[in-house]
Design a protein around this motif. Sequence first.
Motif, PDB file in Angstrom:
ATOM      1  N   LYS A 331      90.284  22.308  51.463  1.00 50.05           N
ATOM      2  CA  LYS A 331      91.301  21.063  51.573  1.00 50.05           C
ATOM      3  C   LYS A 331      90.433  19.887  51.660  1.00 50.05           C
ATOM      4  O   LYS A 331      90.864  18.735  50.903  1.00 50.05           O
ATOM      5  CB  LYS A 331      91.972  21.221  52.862  1.00 50.05           C
ATOM      6  N   LEU A 332      89.269  19.801  52.383  1.00 47.99           N
ATOM      7  CA  LEU A 332      88.910  18.554  52.747  1.00 47.99           C
ATOM      8  C   LEU A 332      87.855  18.191  51.430  1.00 47.99           C
ATOM      9  O   LEU A 332      87.192  17.127  51.553  1.00 47.99           O
ATOM     10  CB  LEU A 332      87.791  18.375  54.008  1.00 47.99           C
ATOM     11  N   THR A 333      87.703  18.984  50.555  1.00 44.00           N
ATOM     12  CA  THR A 333      87.107  18.698  49.358  1.00 44.00           C
ATOM     13  C   THR A 333      87.665  18.678  48.101  1.00 44.00           C
ATOM     14  O   THR A 333      87.305  18.451  46.906  1.00 44.00           O
ATOM     15  CB  THR A 333      85.644  19.975  49.027  1.00 44.00           C
ATOM     16  N   GLY A 334      89.009  18.582  48.192  1.00 40.88           N
ATOM     17  CA  GLY A 334      89.836  18.283  47.129  1.00 40.88           C
ATOM     18  C   GLY A 334      90.293  19.626  46.174  1.00 40.88           C
ATOM     19  O   GLY A 334      90.961  19.222  44.925  1.00 40.88           O
ATOM     20  N   LEU A 335      89.699  20.775  46.605  1.00 39.81           N
ATOM     21  CA  LEU A 335      89.895  21.930  45.827  1.00 39.81           C
ATOM     22  C   LEU A 335      91.220  22.553  46.014  1.00 39.81           C
ATOM     23  O   LEU A 335      91.775  23.169  45.048  1.00 39.81           O
ATOM     24  CB  LEU A 335      88.844  22.661  46.078  1.00 39.81           C
ATOM     25  N   TYR A 336      91.739  22.211  47.065  1.00 39.86           N
ATOM     26  CA  TYR A 336      93.185  23.121  47.746  1.00 39.86           C
ATOM     27  C   TYR A 336      93.950  22.369  48.019  1.00 39.86           C
ATOM     28  O   TYR A 336      93.891  21.624  49.242  1.00 39.86           O
ATOM     29  CB  TYR A 336      92.789  24.231  48.545  1.00 39.86           C
ATOM     30  N   LYS A 337      95.188  21.694  47.278  1.00 42.66           N
ATOM     31  CA  LYS A 337      95.973  20.890  47.927  1.00 42.66           C
ATOM     32  C   LYS A 337      97.206  21.591  48.747  1.00 42.66           C
ATOM     33  O   LYS A 337      97.818  22.544  48.418  1.00 42.66           O
ATOM     34  CB  LYS A 337      96.588  20.051  46.880  1.00 42.66           C
ATOM     35  N   THR A 338      97.024  21.265  49.908  1.00 42.13           N
ATOM     36  CA  THR A 338      98.034  21.635  51.054  1.00 42.13           C
ATOM     37  C   THR A 338      98.305  20.882  52.002  1.00 42.13           C
ATOM     38  O   THR A 338      97.314  20.013  52.551  1.00 42.13           O
ATOM     39  CB  THR A 338      97.525  23.095  51.546  1.00 42.13           C
ATOM     40  N   LYS A 339      99.119  20.895  52.906  1.00 43.29           N
ATOM     41  CA  LYS A 339      99.479  20.368  54.123  1.00 43.29           C
ATOM     42  C   LYS A 339      98.992  20.927  55.393  1.00 43.29           C
ATOM     43  O   LYS A 339      99.093  20.557  56.529  1.00 43.29           O
ATOM     44  CB  LYS A 339     100.931  19.836  54.365  1.00 43.29           C
ATOM     45  N   THR A 340      98.797  22.574  55.198  1.00 47.76           N
ATOM     46  CA  THR A 340      98.307  23.152  56.271  1.00 47.76           C
ATOM     47  C   THR A 340      97.038  23.650  55.965  1.00 47.76           C
ATOM     48  O   THR A 340      96.166  22.721  55.618  1.00 47.76           O
ATOM     49  CB  THR A 340      99.392  24.420  56.388  1.00 47.76           C
ATOM     50  N   SER A 341      96.806  24.900  56.184  1.00 46.86           N
ATOM     51  CA  SER A 341      95.261  25.488  56.323  1.00 46.86           C
ATOM     52  C   SER A 341      95.053  25.656  54.696  1.00 46.86           C
ATOM     53  O   SER A 341      95.852  26.031  53.985  1.00 46.86           O
ATOM     54  CB  SER A 341      95.259  26.615  57.039  1.00 46.86           C
ATOM     55  N   CYS A 342      93.654  25.688  54.619  1.00 43.65           N
ATOM     56  CA  CYS A 342      93.473  26.037  53.213  1.00 43.65           C
ATOM     57  C   CYS A 342      93.192  27.527  52.922  1.00 43.65           C
ATOM     58  O   CYS A 342      93.152  28.477  53.888  1.00 43.65           O
ATOM     59  CB  CYS A 342      92.030  25.696  52.901  1.00 43.65           C
ATOM     60  N   PHE A 343      93.046  27.865  51.581  1.00 44.31           N
ATOM     61  CA  PHE A 343      93.073  29.406  51.462  1.00 44.31           C
ATOM     62  C   PHE A 343      91.878  30.081  51.942  1.00 44.31           C
ATOM     63  O   PHE A 343      92.041  31.390  52.622  1.00 44.31           O
ATOM     64  CB  PHE A 343      93.121  29.860  49.924  1.00 44.31           C
TER      65      PHE A 343
END
Length: 453
Positions: A331-343
């Motif tokens: 999420k913090l590297t821009g690979l996974y757009k989400t408002k919660t936790s990353c994959f």
Amino acid sequence: MYAILDIETTGGKYNEEGITEIAIFKFDGHEIVDQFISLINPEREIQPFVVNLTGINSNMLRSAPKFYEVAKRIVEITEGCIIVAHNAQFDNRILKTEFKRLGFDFERKTLCTVELAKDLIPGQSSYSLGKLVRSLGIPVTDRHRASGDAMATVKLFKILLEKDTSKNIIQQSVRLNPKHQLEPRHIDIIEQMPSETGVYYIHKANGDIIYIGKSNNIKKRINQHFTNTNQKSKKIQQNVATVTYETTGSELVALLKESEAIKRNKPIYNRALRRNVFTHALYSFKDENGYINLKIDDADGRKKAITTFSNRQSGKSFITKAVEDFNLCQKLTGLYKTKTSCFNYDIKTCNGACIEKEPAEIYNKRVQALIDKNSYHNKNMVIIDKGRAVDERSAILIENGVFKGLGYFNLNYQINNIEILESIITPMDSNRDTQHIIQNYLRKNKRLKIITL
């Protein structure tokens, strides 16, 4: 072709000196292809101070050949060459005087390494051969003997050719060499090219450079220029008179030299080259929670990039691998757009920076390690890579995060002595292109040796 020479004389009145020793190295810009070294009987007395300086005395010269006996060999080895000497005016005058005594007009174009050095290596305390080669870390044997001084001049001239980023010396050589004025046969040009890494310069008949390129196999690349049927290749084929080249050993050096040479010489057929050598860049910013975020975005010269990429996909591949290597959050590297936790957090491979579970100061240390590894901002270092020979290495100098230039060295003390290092380095411009070239090369070549200054 160059005839690099040194002459020792008897001393004495102006235009009455005689030659006691001569050394000539025929140099093609890359290596010595012929040489002539001989003591000469001057048929006159040697001044005592000259005996003390050179160690050459009259007893040594009794059985040496007289000048008329070696004159033909001197004419042959210098035919079609530019005479290169340290204080060329002196050596050329002495040679012309000796030939004039034989009734022969000796006419050769000359280059003086004193004048070239003053232009290309400014700021030296002295331009005498001994002090100049010492400041450049060039080892010299047989100082004040013709062969030793001529060989030192060869090594100095190699460095001067490196520092001549505008290629004025090479263009003058092409212009003066009559064989290049003939209609070329492409196959003859190809045969003269090496199958090595380096930069090549395609000239028209008046010496002007019309195209500059880089290749890991110069011979193969020139062959492609001469056999391709696209519009640019056809124009090059029509206008080429000769091709000169410089081997670099290192692909990084070749890339940097090519970029610099194109900007300085502006060849007519390079106009469209690398206008967009990189399109995307990696940027960082801190979010409202204090976490360092990374983002691949369009390259913007107004913003400070960590590193640059040739396209978006290249940048995305880099970030994907960085997430794995440095245990970063998608999420913090821009690979996974989400408002919660990353994959990756869901599968337990992310420590939870995406939902503020991992403290920002701990997560940011890993991000900073990635940034430090891929940016040379504010760093003082030398990148060591391959040289042009087995016993040689190339050096790329970075000072305070700015690319200063490059050079070659044979001995470790040359690289560890900052004054000598700065003397052997050819100054080059630092710009966005050079930054991209260096960072891209560092990413792809993990085993490069880097010395921190």
